[in-house]
Structures are given as structure tokens and as C-alpha cells.
Design a protein around this motif. Structure first.
Motif, PDB file in Angstrom:
ATOM      1  N   THR A  34      56.900  42.568  42.900  1.00  0.00           N
ATOM      2  CA  THR A  34      55.929  41.782  43.652  1.00  0.00           C
ATOM      3  C   THR A  34      54.487  42.145  43.295  1.00  0.00           C
ATOM      4  OG1 THR A  34      56.027  43.355  45.482  1.00  0.00           O
ATOM      5  CG2 THR A  34      57.497  41.435  45.587  1.00  0.00           C
ATOM      6  N   SER A  35      54.258  43.371  42.855  1.00  0.00           N
ATOM      7  CA  SER A  35      52.931  43.782  42.401  1.00  0.00           C
ATOM      8  C   SER A  35      53.093  44.969  41.457  1.00  0.00           C
ATOM      9  CB  SER A  35      52.018  44.140  43.579  1.00  0.00           C
ATOM     10  OG  SER A  35      52.584  45.161  44.366  1.00  0.00           O
ATOM     11  N   ALA A  59      55.816  47.645  42.690  1.00  0.00           N
ATOM     12  CA  ALA A  59      56.430  47.459  44.009  1.00  0.00           C
ATOM     13  C   ALA A  59      57.432  46.319  43.888  1.00  0.00           C
ATOM     14  CB  ALA A  59      55.372  47.134  45.056  1.00  0.00           C
ATOM     15  N   SER A  60      58.607  46.503  44.487  1.00  0.00           N
ATOM     16  CA  SER A  60      59.661  45.496  44.433  1.00  0.00           C
ATOM     17  C   SER A  60      59.746  44.738  45.743  1.00  0.00           C
ATOM     18  CB  SER A  60      61.006  46.159  44.141  1.00  0.00           C
ATOM     19  OG  SER A  60      60.966  46.774  42.878  1.00  0.00           O
ATOM     20  N   ALA A  61      60.403  43.605  45.702  1.00  0.00           N
ATOM     21  CA  ALA A  61      60.547  42.752  46.883  1.00  0.00           C
ATOM     22  C   ALA A  61      61.228  43.471  48.032  1.00  0.00           C
ATOM     23  CB  ALA A  61      61.319  41.484  46.519  1.00  0.00           C
ATOM     24  N   ASP A  62      62.083  44.449  47.723  1.00  0.00           N
ATOM     25  CA  ASP A  62      62.770  45.175  48.797  1.00  0.00           C
ATOM     26  C   ASP A  62      61.911  46.296  49.387  1.00  0.00           C
ATOM     27  OD1 ASP A  62      62.830  47.175  46.894  1.00  0.00           O
ATOM     28  OD2 ASP A  62      65.015  47.308  46.790  1.00  0.00           O
ATOM     29  N   GLY A  63      60.666  46.430  48.931  1.00  0.00           N
ATOM     30  CA  GLY A  63      59.742  47.415  49.483  1.00  0.00           C
ATOM     31  C   GLY A  63      59.703  48.734  48.733  1.00  0.00           C
ATOM     32  N   THR A  64      60.571  48.939  47.762  1.00  0.00           N
ATOM     33  CA  THR A  64      60.540  50.191  47.016  1.00  0.00           C
ATOM     34  C   THR A  64      59.392  50.190  46.023  1.00  0.00           C
ATOM     35  OG1 THR A  64      62.078  49.365  45.353  1.00  0.00           O
ATOM     36  CG2 THR A  64      63.029  50.573  47.209  1.00  0.00           C
ATOM     37  N   VAL A  65      58.843  51.371  45.792  1.00  0.00           N
ATOM     38  CA  VAL A  65      57.768  51.564  44.824  1.00  0.00           C
ATOM     39  C   VAL A  65      58.213  52.650  43.857  1.00  0.00           C
ATOM     40  CG1 VAL A  65      55.390  52.339  44.485  1.00  0.00           C
ATOM     41  CG2 VAL A  65      55.956  50.872  46.428  1.00  0.00           C
ATOM     42  N   ASP A  90      45.143  44.952  46.459  1.00  0.00           N
ATOM     43  CA  ASP A  90      44.225  44.124  47.226  1.00  0.00           C
ATOM     44  C   ASP A  90      43.283  43.461  46.219  1.00  0.00           C
ATOM     45  OD1 ASP A  90      42.673  42.955  49.166  1.00  0.00           O
ATOM     46  OD2 ASP A  90      41.747  44.817  49.844  1.00  0.00           O
ATOM     47  N   GLY A  91      43.606  42.222  45.847  1.00  0.00           N
ATOM     48  CA  GLY A  91      42.808  41.530  44.828  1.00  0.00           C
ATOM     49  C   GLY A  91      42.980  42.205  43.484  1.00  0.00           C
ATOM     50  N   ASN A  92      41.868  42.685  42.915  1.00  0.00           N
ATOM     51  CA  ASN A  92      41.927  43.357  41.620  1.00  0.00           C
ATOM     52  C   ASN A  92      41.903  44.886  41.740  1.00  0.00           C
ATOM     53  OD1 ASN A  92      39.218  43.506  42.453  1.00  0.00           O
ATOM     54  ND2 ASN A  92      38.444  43.414  40.360  1.00  0.00           N
ATOM     55  N   VAL A  93      42.115  45.391  42.960  1.00  0.00           N
ATOM     56  CA  VAL A  93      42.135  46.836  43.196  1.00  0.00           C
ATOM     57  C   VAL A  93      43.546  47.261  43.595  1.00  0.00           C
ATOM     58  CG1 VAL A  93      41.199  48.743  44.568  1.00  0.00           C
ATOM     59  CG2 VAL A  93      39.720  46.838  43.898  1.00  0.00           C
ATOM     60  N   VAL A 168      42.820  48.927  32.440  1.00  0.00           N
ATOM     61  CA  VAL A 168      43.610  48.906  33.669  1.00  0.00           C
ATOM     62  C   VAL A 168      44.076  47.471  33.897  1.00  0.00           C
ATOM     63  CG1 VAL A 168      43.411  49.098  36.179  1.00  0.00           C
ATOM     64  CG2 VAL A 168      42.449  50.869  34.740  1.00  0.00           C
ATOM     65  N   GLN A 169      45.320  47.295  34.309  1.00  0.00           N
ATOM     66  CA  GLN A 169      45.880  45.983  34.640  1.00  0.00           C
ATOM     67  C   GLN A 169      46.430  46.038  36.061  1.00  0.00           C
ATOM     68  OE1 GLN A 169      46.842  43.202  32.246  1.00  0.00           O
ATOM     69  NE2 GLN A 169      45.158  44.082  31.101  1.00  0.00           N
ATOM     70  N   VAL A 170      45.997  45.128  36.926  1.00  0.00           N
ATOM     71  CA  VAL A 170      46.483  45.036  38.298  1.00  0.00           C
ATOM     72  C   VAL A 170      47.021  43.630  38.496  1.00  0.00           C
ATOM     73  CG1 VAL A 170      45.840  45.117  40.738  1.00  0.00           C
ATOM     74  CG2 VAL A 170      44.861  46.781  39.133  1.00  0.00           C
ATOM     75  N   HIS A 171      48.250  43.509  38.986  1.00  0.00           N
ATOM     76  CA  HIS A 171      48.890  42.197  39.197  1.00  0.00           C
ATOM     77  C   HIS A 171      49.477  42.139  40.590  1.00  0.00           C
ATOM     78  CE1 HIS A 171      48.543  41.214  34.954  1.00  0.00           C
ATOM     79  NE2 HIS A 171      48.967  42.428  34.685  1.00  0.00           N
TER      80      HIS A 171
END
Length: 172
Positions: A34-35, A59-65, A90-93, A168-171
């Protein structure tokens, strides 16, 4: 009779093959990413020494990181490995945290110590971006406070140091 048996066998084989194709994608969708945040580079500490870093977290859809970070701080003569356990985008951070699992210098990085940091993705280097990517300091936390790592109420450090020779890449 044989012809009917062959049709039934072929239909069964087709259904099993279709089921094999559908099942992995259904499982993947249930646990899809998910991110994420990835990056590497260098930052200059206030004393003028380099701190090199490399990280990857998702981070996965099931909440695990899951994720890892490597950090080499020349000013403190320490190399640490951190297992990332928290990611909030949060956005690009991206705000992250994790515990040290390896330290080359226990006086400067204690195994088990909780660390937190953030990064800011300001676009691709070399494409005319006015502001470079940023990374925060990684403050020492020998008492492991707070126990919740990168959520809003714990005031994670803001990204203020320029990422040099890196990206740095944030998605989300």
C-alpha cells in the motif's frame, strides 16, 4: 463413454489450471503493498562528517511493515543495521522506525535501540528539481521512548538535511 470421460478430465484440468492462476493473484491482492519508501545517499552532519544510508520499507494491505536500513556514521565510527517496523507516508514524506539489529560500535549504537527518521521525496535528481530530497537526523534513543514509533503523536524528526549523491522514492 470414453469420449465423455475425456471431456470431463479436460474440463477438470482446465478448472484446476484456472484455479492455480486465480489463487496467487487473489492472495497477492489481499497482501498487496500500500505504500513504500526506498533510497540511499549521504547526509552531512553538523560536524562536517558524512553519514551514508540505504533503506527500503513497505507497508502491506494487512498492516504489516517490513524493511531494512543500513547506516554508516563516520563521525561516530559506527555501522548499524536496523529492521524497519513502522512506515507512515504523508504525501511525499515517509516516517519510519525500527530497532538496531547489528552495531559495529555498541558505545554509539545499541542493539535493540529504537530509532526513527523521515525522508522527503522532491522528485528525480537531474530533472530540474529546485529542491533536493531530504532526510532527517536519527536521534539517539537509548531509553527506547516512545514505544510507538512513527505515528503522528510522537513528533518524528522532520527531514531537514539534503540527500547528497543519492535519491529517495516515496510511494503511497
Amino acid at each position: 463413454m470414453r469420449w465423455t470421460l475425456r471431456i470431463v478430465q479436460a474440463a477438470l484440468a482446465a478448472m484446476l489450471a484456472l484455479g492455480a492462476l486465480i489463487t496467487p493473484s487473489a492472495l497477492a491482492a489481499a497482501n498487496s503493498v500500500t505504500s513504500s519508501a526506498t533510497g540511499s545517499g549521504h547526509m552531512v552532519r553538523p560536524d562536517g562528517t558524512f553519514r551514508s544510508f540505504s533503506f527500503s520499507a513497505q507497508a502491506s494491505a494487512d498492516g504489516t511493515v517490513t524493511g531494512q536500513m543500513q547506516l554508516n556514521s563516520r563521525g561516530f565510527d559506527v555501522f548499524v543495521h536496523i529492521a524497519i517496523d513502522c512506515l507512515r507516508v504523508d504525501g511525499n514524506v515517509a516516517y519510519m522506525s525500527g530497532r538496531i539489529t547489528y552495531s559495529s560500535n555498541p558505545a554509539e549504537g545499541v542493539v535493540g535501540e529504537l530509532n526513527r527518521w523521515s525522508v522527503q521525496d522532491n522528485g528525480e535528481p537531474g530533472n530540474g528539481t529546485v529542491q533536493p530530497d531530504l532526510v532527517s537526523s536519527i536521534p539517539a534513543n537509548p531509553t527506547n521512548d516512545p514505544t510507538q514509533t512513527c505515528d503522528l503523536q510522537n513528533n518524528p524528526p522532520a527531514p531537514t538535511r539534503i540527500v547528497q549523491r543519492g535519491n529517495v522514492q516515496v510511494h503511497n
